[in-house]
Scaffold this motif. Sequence first.
Motif, PDB file in Angstrom:
ATOM      1  N   LEU A   9       0.843  -1.204   0.000  1.00  7.40           N
ATOM      2  CA  LEU A   9       0.000   0.000   0.000  1.00  7.40           C
ATOM      3  C   LEU A   9       0.879   1.254   0.000  1.00  7.40           C
ATOM      4  CD1 LEU A   9      -2.750  -1.018   2.574  1.00  7.40           C
ATOM      5  CD2 LEU A   9      -3.111  -0.473   0.166  1.00  7.40           C
ATOM      6  N   GLU A  33      -5.067  10.258  -0.590  1.00 10.91           N
ATOM      7  CA  GLU A  33      -6.014   9.734  -1.575  1.00 10.91           C
ATOM      8  C   GLU A  33      -6.721   8.505  -1.027  1.00 10.91           C
ATOM      9  OE1 GLU A  33      -6.574  10.839  -4.576  1.00 10.91           O
ATOM     10  OE2 GLU A  33      -4.756  11.722  -5.442  1.00 10.91           O
ATOM     11  N   THR A  34      -7.945   8.323  -1.458  1.00  7.89           N
ATOM     12  CA  THR A  34      -8.697   7.139  -1.088  1.00  7.89           C
ATOM     13  C   THR A  34      -7.974   5.889  -1.593  1.00  7.89           C
ATOM     14  OG1 THR A  34     -10.635   8.472  -1.402  1.00  7.89           O
ATOM     15  CG2 THR A  34     -10.976   6.129  -1.190  1.00  7.89           C
ATOM     16  N   GLY A  35      -7.893   4.893  -0.747  1.00  5.23           N
ATOM     17  CA  GLY A  35      -7.245   3.648  -1.152  1.00  5.23           C
ATOM     18  C   GLY A  35      -5.770   3.600  -0.802  1.00  5.23           C
ATOM     19  N   SER A  36      -5.238   4.674  -0.219  1.00  5.22           N
ATOM     20  CA  SER A  36      -3.813   4.645   0.085  1.00  5.22           C
ATOM     21  C   SER A  36      -3.517   3.833   1.349  1.00  5.22           C
ATOM     22  CB  SER A  36      -3.245   6.062   0.187  1.00  5.22           C
ATOM     23  OG  SER A  36      -4.002   6.840   1.065  1.00  5.22           O
ATOM     24  N   GLY A  37      -4.525   3.575   2.153  1.00  7.39           N
ATOM     25  CA  GLY A  37      -4.328   2.709   3.314  1.00  7.39           C
ATOM     26  C   GLY A  37      -4.477   3.396   4.662  1.00  7.39           C
ATOM     27  N   LYS A  38      -4.995   4.609   4.667  1.00  2.00           N
ATOM     28  CA  LYS A  38      -5.124   5.343   5.923  1.00  2.00           C
ATOM     29  C   LYS A  38      -5.957   4.588   6.958  1.00  2.00           C
ATOM     30  CE  LYS A  38      -7.232   8.876   4.050  1.00  2.00           C
ATOM     31  NZ  LYS A  38      -7.333   8.336   2.692  1.00  2.00           N
ATOM     32  N   THR A  39      -7.173   4.264   6.572  1.00  2.00           N
ATOM     33  CA  THR A  39      -8.114   3.733   7.556  1.00  2.00           C
ATOM     34  C   THR A  39      -7.731   2.358   8.084  1.00  2.00           C
ATOM     35  OG1 THR A  39      -9.788   4.898   6.295  1.00  2.00           O
ATOM     36  CG2 THR A  39     -10.565   3.388   7.972  1.00  2.00           C
ATOM     37  N   THR A  40      -7.242   1.507   7.197  1.00  2.00           N
ATOM     38  CA  THR A  40      -6.902   0.161   7.656  1.00  2.00           C
ATOM     39  C   THR A  40      -5.530   0.110   8.322  1.00  2.00           C
ATOM     40  OG1 THR A  40      -6.087  -0.375   5.438  1.00  2.00           O
ATOM     41  CG2 THR A  40      -8.345  -1.048   5.960  1.00  2.00           C
ATOM     42  N   GLN A  41      -4.569   0.918   7.862  1.00  6.55           N
ATOM     43  CA  GLN A  41      -3.194   0.757   8.337  1.00  6.55           C
ATOM     44  C   GLN A  41      -2.820   1.592   9.561  1.00  6.55           C
ATOM     45  OE1 GLN A  41      -1.659  -1.863   6.914  1.00  6.55           O
ATOM     46  NE2 GLN A  41      -3.633  -1.914   5.866  1.00  6.55           N
ATOM     47  N   SER A  69     -17.333  -3.137   8.052  1.00  5.94           N
ATOM     48  CA  SER A  69     -16.550  -3.853   7.058  1.00  5.94           C
ATOM     49  C   SER A  69     -15.051  -3.594   7.237  1.00  5.94           C
ATOM     50  CB  SER A  69     -17.024  -3.541   5.635  1.00  5.94           C
ATOM     51  OG  SER A  69     -16.602  -2.271   5.258  1.00  5.94           O
ATOM     52  N   LEU A  70     -14.696  -2.396   7.693  1.00  6.38           N
ATOM     53  CA  LEU A  70     -13.274  -2.127   7.929  1.00  6.38           C
ATOM     54  C   LEU A  70     -12.762  -2.937   9.119  1.00  6.38           C
ATOM     55  CD1 LEU A  70     -13.467   1.633   7.145  1.00  6.38           C
ATOM     56  CD2 LEU A  70     -11.924   0.032   6.002  1.00  6.38           C
ATOM     57  N   ARG A  73     -12.067  -6.377   7.908  1.00  8.63           N
ATOM     58  CA  ARG A  73     -10.847  -6.437   7.109  1.00  8.63           C
ATOM     59  C   ARG A  73      -9.605  -6.399   8.015  1.00  8.63           C
ATOM     60  NH1 ARG A  73      -8.267  -7.347   2.137  1.00  8.63           N
ATOM     61  NH2 ARG A  73      -6.308  -6.220   2.256  1.00  8.63           N
ATOM     62  N   PHE A 297     -16.666  -7.029  -2.641  1.00  7.16           N
ATOM     63  CA  PHE A 297     -15.204  -7.096  -2.504  1.00  7.16           C
ATOM     64  C   PHE A 297     -14.593  -8.308  -3.197  1.00  7.16           C
ATOM     65  CE2 PHE A 297     -16.282  -4.523   1.291  1.00  7.16           C
ATOM     66  CZ  PHE A 297     -15.484  -3.430   1.013  1.00  7.16           C
ATOM     67  N   THR A 316     -15.470   7.567  -0.809  1.00  6.43           N
ATOM     68  CA  THR A 316     -14.190   7.632  -0.101  1.00  6.43           C
ATOM     69  C   THR A 316     -14.038   6.588   0.997  1.00  6.43           C
ATOM     70  OG1 THR A 316     -15.002   9.197   1.538  1.00  6.43           O
ATOM     71  CG2 THR A 316     -13.957  10.130  -0.411  1.00  6.43           C
ATOM     72  N   THR A 319     -13.025   1.057  -0.363  1.00  3.73           N
ATOM     73  CA  THR A 319     -12.263   0.873  -1.591  1.00  3.73           C
ATOM     74  C   THR A 319     -12.488  -0.522  -2.133  1.00  3.73           C
ATOM     75  OG1 THR A 319     -10.547   2.180  -0.548  1.00  3.73           O
ATOM     76  CG2 THR A 319      -9.985   1.102  -2.610  1.00  3.73           C
TER      77      THR A 319
HETATM   78  O1  CDP Z   1      -8.528   4.862   4.075  1.00  9.56           O
HETATM   79  P1  CDP Z   1      -7.960   4.748   2.715  1.00  9.56           P
HETATM   80  O2  CDP Z   1      -8.961   5.129   1.674  1.00  9.56           O
HETATM   81  O3  CDP Z   1      -6.695   5.496   2.550  1.00  9.56           O
HETATM   82  O4  CDP Z   1      -7.594   3.204   2.430  1.00  9.56           O
HETATM   83  P2  CDP Z   1      -8.093   1.900   3.206  1.00  9.56           P
HETATM   84  O5  CDP Z   1      -9.541   1.945   3.461  1.00  9.56           O
HETATM   85  O6  CDP Z   1      -7.199   1.685   4.367  1.00  9.56           O
HETATM   86  O7  CDP Z   1      -7.869   0.762   2.134  1.00  9.56           O
HETATM   87  C1  CDP Z   1      -6.589   0.307   1.748  1.00  9.56           C
HETATM   88  C2  CDP Z   1      -6.707  -0.893   0.862  1.00  9.56           C
HETATM   89  O8  CDP Z   1      -7.190  -2.002   1.587  1.00  9.56           O
HETATM   90  C3  CDP Z   1      -7.668  -0.731  -0.279  1.00  9.56           C
HETATM   91  O9  CDP Z   1      -7.019  -0.308  -1.441  1.00  9.56           O
HETATM   92  C4  CDP Z   1      -8.249  -2.100  -0.492  1.00  9.56           C
HETATM   93  O10 CDP Z   1      -7.599  -2.761  -1.548  1.00  9.56           O
HETATM   94  C5  CDP Z   1      -7.968  -2.844   0.782  1.00  9.56           C
HETATM   95  N1  CDP Z   1      -9.237  -3.213   1.457  1.00  9.56           N
HETATM   96  C6  CDP Z   1      -9.859  -4.414   1.161  1.00  9.56           C
HETATM   97  O11 CDP Z   1      -9.379  -5.158   0.329  1.00  9.56           O
HETATM   98  N2  CDP Z   1     -11.039  -4.771   1.785  1.00  9.56           N
HETATM   99  C7  CDP Z   1     -11.605  -3.945   2.693  1.00  9.56           C
HETATM  100  N3  CDP Z   1     -12.757  -4.293   3.293  1.00  9.56           N
HETATM  101  C8  CDP Z   1     -10.989  -2.720   2.986  1.00  9.56           C
HETATM  102  C9  CDP Z   1      -9.797  -2.384   2.368  1.00  9.56           C
END
Ligand code: CDP
Length: 674
Positions: A9, A33-41, A69-70, A73, A297, A316, A319
């Motif tokens: 990520l 940007e959305t998808g960069s990994g903020k919320t999960t990482q 869902s987060l 994950r 997903f 947002t 992802t």
């Molecule tokens: O918060 P942000 O939009 O920066 O990213 P994120 O929600 O942390 O998601 C990072 C990556 O985790 C996404 O690009 C997804 O590929 C993956 N993800 C996933 O596969 N399944 C989920 N339920 C959530 C995230």
Amino acid sequence: MIQEQRHNLPIAKGKDALIEEIRKNDVTVLLGETGSGKTTQIPQYILESGLARNGIIAITQPRRVAATSLAARVSQEQNTHLGDLVGYAVRFDEKHDEQKTKIKYMTDGMLVREMMMQKGLLGRYSVIIVDEAHERTLRTDLLLAKLKEIQRKRNGKARTQDDAEKGKGKEKENNSDDSSNPLKIVIMSATIDAEKFSKFFDNAKILYVQGRQHPVKIYHSATSVLDYTDAALRTFFQIHTDSAPGDVLIFLPGQEDIESLQKSIQLFASQLPVSALGVLVCTMFAAQDHSQNSKAFFPAPSGMRKCILATNIAETSITISGIKYVIDTGKCKEKQYLAKASGGGFDTLLTRDITKSSATQRTGRAGREGPGMCFRLYTEEAFNSMSESGEPEILRCSLTSTILNLKCLGEKLEEMDVMDKPDRDSIASALKTLWLLGAIDASQQITPSGFKMSYFPLEPQYACSIVASSTYSCTSAILDIVSVLSSSSKLFVDISDQREAVSDARKKFRHSSGDHMTVLNVVRAYREIGEGESSKAAKSARKEWCRKHFLNERSLIEACDIRKQLVEVCRRVGMDASAAVKENGKEREEDAVLRSIGHGLAGNSAFLQPDGSYKQVIGQTIVKIHPGSALSEKKVAAIIYDDLMYTNQIYARGVSAISKSFFSSHPVFNQRKA
Ligand code: CDP
Ligand code: MG
């Protein structure tokens, strides 16, 4: 595999630097940007770094679907069971463990509630991450205001003279809270309004995460589109037949549009030649349950193209990988408080044009993994005339529930340090409603009933009905009704091509007094199906019964869950949840139920006029009874209703007849001239 994904990520490269900044600063604003990994990482990085050794890491989300869902994950990424190390808490659904949970995804509303109910300094949380802050929900704004104050107290920052004066009395009450544990705040946002958040927190440090963004080619429609679902359907099949493999994400305003487009895509897809690429349609919206949402997903099976129909939830906060094409209708649904339109004031859900910042986010979804295309179902001129970004909810939603909760804390919204101050009219309108509900007295002090109401995680109107029901000994029935009304999906299924069958099936439950008693009839009938049988047989019997009667079982199952929690709240505030009308049977019960509901909906009432229309009792608007109502073909002297729907007409939905004498015996109405 999942660890490799984590490692790849965009945010992973900046991990050490980010943690260092978070360690150094009490408040950080993180933009990416959305998808960069903020919320999960970020929560996992914080956990691994030991920064939160003394407490829990909370991550707030505006939407419950995102929170659940987060959490699922991230617990998978941590290789643990959901609810152990990683948990979640959303209204009416919680999964976390007192001892084990260290990362907790929750809605902003849940954290606000916790703050209000426990009246403390949120001492068990070491780090609070306010995610999706750019959405500026009412609860996010309140949270930011309170967190600022709480952090000052917990981290022992020098305070201004003024604060010290004000805080004197309060500090003592708060001493029970463990405030030796300093609080870190991280604010995360996808768009570029970081400055405003930073300023609000005394120029907090702003950090940026570089996202991955491939070029996206944008196509605007040449002329304005009248029927956006039809246009979306055509555009989808154009892509499907002409363009390279890759999944399609379609943004629609709400559930109804999603379901109707889903049907037409499936119908057309079934007529494609067998040799063609198949279509897998997935849907994603807030009212849909988690297991359905999470289907989006999974990658499509080979030989199929996945098509995801989503509301702005996929803009947002969530992802989905594999998206190469985006179709944007340019519409969303937004809550809007019509304070002036009616005189009375109410929230409505309106379909409206999105903002430029939403359009840009939607487009971006096509370019996360490679170059993509975005088809905007609106003209370039329409895009240019969109407003830059949305208005915060605090400026456009009903403040009734918020003000009730603040009253319990002895706080005034107008005196709080919020990012944007709500206008006086909406505060006045909320106070008026609370007074009507008996939650505050004439001097605006909270009443004992008001205190009770605030314990229920419901709109104050329904909390009021529950509290009132103890006077009429019909709490059990009111809980049945309110639980269904609070469920996130509709009870009655509408199938337009089977109108007659639907209406026949519905007659069985129809109550002459209107929709509230009708709901009660449905709940009671449902409860009797398969009672006492082995659970599997009972389950399928109930399912079949719902299908036969065009009822949405999801709504009844959810209502059952909600009811259990409301029973628990009743117990806590000393109400008898099982109270039921026993003597003189049906008529007495009907009267008791309608009066209890009437106390909650007193502000939503209208009287019949000589010309056959209904005019609001408070406010002067003429309303019509919605054709779907059990009362639609009857004329009664006075009605109460759940809400108004604004189309070309103003329709009252969830309508019941109420005797006019109710108003003359009502503590507030008999003082004013109705
Ligand atoms: O918060 P942000 O939009 O920066 O990213 P994120 O929600 O942390 O998601 C990072 C990556 O985790 C996404 O690009 C997804 O590929 C993956 N993800 C996933 O596969 N399944 C989920 N339920 C959530 C995230
Ligand atoms: Mg995120």
